[in-house]
Design an enzyme around this catalytic site. Structure first.
Site, PDB file in Angstrom:
ATOM      1  N   LYS A  84      42.680  45.538  46.367  1.00  8.98           N
ATOM      2  CA  LYS A  84      43.133  44.178  46.083  1.00  8.98           C
ATOM      3  C   LYS A  84      42.646  43.288  47.214  1.00  8.98           C
ATOM      4  O   LYS A  84      42.717  43.674  48.389  1.00  8.98           O
ATOM      5  CB  LYS A  84      44.665  44.168  46.010  1.00  8.98           C
ATOM      6  N   SER A 129      50.599  39.974  40.583  1.00 10.47           N
ATOM      7  CA  SER A 129      49.393  39.398  41.132  1.00 10.47           C
ATOM      8  C   SER A 129      48.247  40.398  41.287  1.00 10.47           C
ATOM      9  O   SER A 129      47.109  39.989  41.459  1.00 10.47           O
ATOM     10  CB  SER A 129      49.683  38.771  42.496  1.00 10.47           C
ATOM     11  N   SER A 173      54.330  42.965  41.711  1.00  9.75           N
ATOM     12  CA  SER A 173      52.888  42.832  41.488  1.00  9.75           C
ATOM     13  C   SER A 173      52.100  44.118  41.374  1.00  9.75           C
ATOM     14  O   SER A 173      50.916  44.077  41.041  1.00  9.75           O
ATOM     15  CB  SER A 173      52.262  41.957  42.569  1.00  9.75           C
TER      16      SER A 173
END
Ligand code: GLN
Length: 496
Positions: free
Chosen positions: A79, A162, A186
């Site tokens: 990420k 996210s 997330s």
């Protein structure tokens, strides 16, 4: 062999690599080719084949010595909230466009030390603020346009957020596994929406060093992969004390989660909070969750009715506390130390103002304003302090529940993944969808999502499992046993 490499998960690849049935370079190239062939999914925001292949060559050299670590040559992607020396880091924000860190996040470094090869950086909501990946502000690889990542099960739908890019990459087999972060859901929510498995460990288990900070008392890193077994391998590598670098790191040795995957579920008490299956839950989600609970009963577990009475309050509490912490954490982006700086300005104050106005997107600004407001004199007691008190009560509710059960189960989210743009300009619609993931985050408890079927519009549904502090092994075991008895986790979107 090569044509099927993306069908193997982390465990399968690690084995094939160790047995030298396939090389790390061949494996990395296979996934790089797949990433290049799928630009429309918008999963990646940075790839660099030279860097990845150099890492793969190093892994091959290590494997050749016969003393390679567990994940030698296994490709993963991060990420874009973890700082990396070999790739730029944007945290999904214009504020950090072009930024490159002089050091690696601890999680990235630990996975590298375990032999993993980095495929690139994954799309995420700006500073991890979002539930749909629609708040991303940097372009995806393969185009100049800023596009949200798309759900590979239906590309007109959001992948969740996210850590949206992470879930997309795993679901579309562009990477065998990815890292994510979970502040209020997330990891769990995009895993659920894209039909992959993800786990957020107990707060303090994974180091926050080098994770671009959103809400420090909540932020936790964790793996996303196809199966609980794959997650166990990654979690064992990425967790562990980092006391010199992260003041909230817990001084408890890392565990070998892969070794404890085959425990019996006989007599396991699974608590189902009545608040998690109320009217707001879509029928298709409820049906998949119910079927999963029935499967657990077949495996020997017992279903226990419990209550988490302050579930609804977790939304206002989280959105006050997370915003408060974000407003403080994001003060560092002032155009001086790193990141974007406005070109034209009159004086220092003007430079700060313009830099932040240009660099931050709407959702980030909204949270900075809310956070500043709730921390300001006159409102601190009414909002921030009150929210802290309720946060404690939410944590206490869990301890009462764990007196009656060993694990808690329920949906990850009230619905399946919604359509891109469906929530329009209504941020509260996104916030409300976090209702079932926020309580465990506020309590600092470990939680995971595993695929348990399909709901409305044939979209994936995840089952959320929440454990008591440090119950990661129990969670992964429960998920693994389920996955041995079912095949939801091995389904792939059409055409993948
Ligand atoms: N959806 C939540 C938010 O927008 C959670 C995000 C996260 O866990 N990083 O804050």
């Amino acid at each position: 062999m090569s044509a099927d490499l993306h069908q193997l998960g982390v465990a399968g690849l690690a084995k094939a690599l160790a047995a030298r049935e396939v090389s790390a370079v061949e494996t990395a190239q296979h996934f790089l080719d797949r990433i290049q062939a799928q630009p429309a999914l918008g999963a990646f925001v940075a790839v660099d084949a030279d860097v990845t292949l150099a890492q793969a060559r190093a892994a091959d050299a290590l494997i050749a010595t016969g003393h390679a670590p567990a994940l030698a040559g296994v490709p993963i992607a991060h990420k874009d909230i973890f700082v990396t020396t070999d790739f730029p880091t944007t945290a999904g924000s214009r504020m950090l466009a072009g930024y490159r860190s002089p050091f690696n996040a601890t999680v990235v470094q630990r996975l590298a030390d375990a032999g993993a090869v980095t495929l690139g950086k994954l799309s995420c909501d700006e500073f991890a603020m979002g539930s749909a990946n629609e708040n991303v502000a940097v372009p995806a690889v393969g185009g100049d346009a800023v596009v949200p990542a798309r759900n590979p099960w239906d590309t007109s739908r959001i992948p969740g957020g996210s850590s949206g890019g992470s879930a997309v990459a795993v679901a579309a087999r562009l990477a065998p596994a990815a890292t994510g972060t979970d502040t209020g859901g997330s990891i769990r929510q995009p895993a659920s929406f894209c039909g992959v498995t993800g786990i957020k460990p107990t707060y303090g288990r994974a180091s926050r060093y080098g994770m671009v900070a959103f809400a420090s008392s909540l932020d936790q890193a964790g793996p996303m992969a196809r199966s609980a077994e794959d997650c166990a391998l990654l979690l064992s590598a990425l967790c562990g004390p980092d006391l010199d670098r992260d003041s909230t790191s817990i001084d408890r040795p890392a565990e070998d989660y892969a070794r404890t995957l085959n425990g019996s579920l006989d007599g396991l008490r699974i608590g189902v909070p009545k608040e998690f299956l109320g009217d707001g839950v879509a029928p298709g989600v409820r049906a998949a969750v119910d079927a999963a609970l029935a499967e657990y009963e077949k495996l020997g577990a017992k279903r226990v009715a419990i209550t988490l009475p302050r579930t609804e309050l977790s939304i206002p509490v989280y959105y006050i506390l997370a915003a408060a912490e974000a407003s403080s954490n994001l003060s560092r982006f002032d155009g001086v130390k790193f990141g974007h700086r406005a070109k034209d300005y009159k004086d220092l104050a003007d430079m700060y103002g313009r830099t932040r106005a240009e660099g931050f997107g709407d959702e980030v600004k909204r949270r900075i304003m809310i956070g500043t407001y709730v921390l300001s004199h006159g409102y601190y007691d009414a909002y921030y302090l009150q929210a802290q008190k309720v946060r404690r009560m939410i944590a206490d509710d869990f301890q009462q529940a764990f007196a009656q059960c060993d694990l808690i189960a329920g949906p990850v989210a009230p619905t399946v993944a919604w359509k891109l743009g469906e929530h329009g300009d209504d941020p509260v619609a996104d916030y409300l969808a976090d209702i079932f993931t926020l309580p465990a985050s506020l309590a600092g408890l470990p939680g995971m999502s595993l695929p348990v079927g399909f709901g409305e519009h044939a979209m994936p549904v995840g089952l959320q499992l929440i454990g008591n502090y440090f119950a990661e092994a129990r969670l992964l075991n429960a998920a693994h046993r389920f996955q041995q008895a079912t095949d939801w986790h091995s389904r792939a979107p059409q055409g993948i």
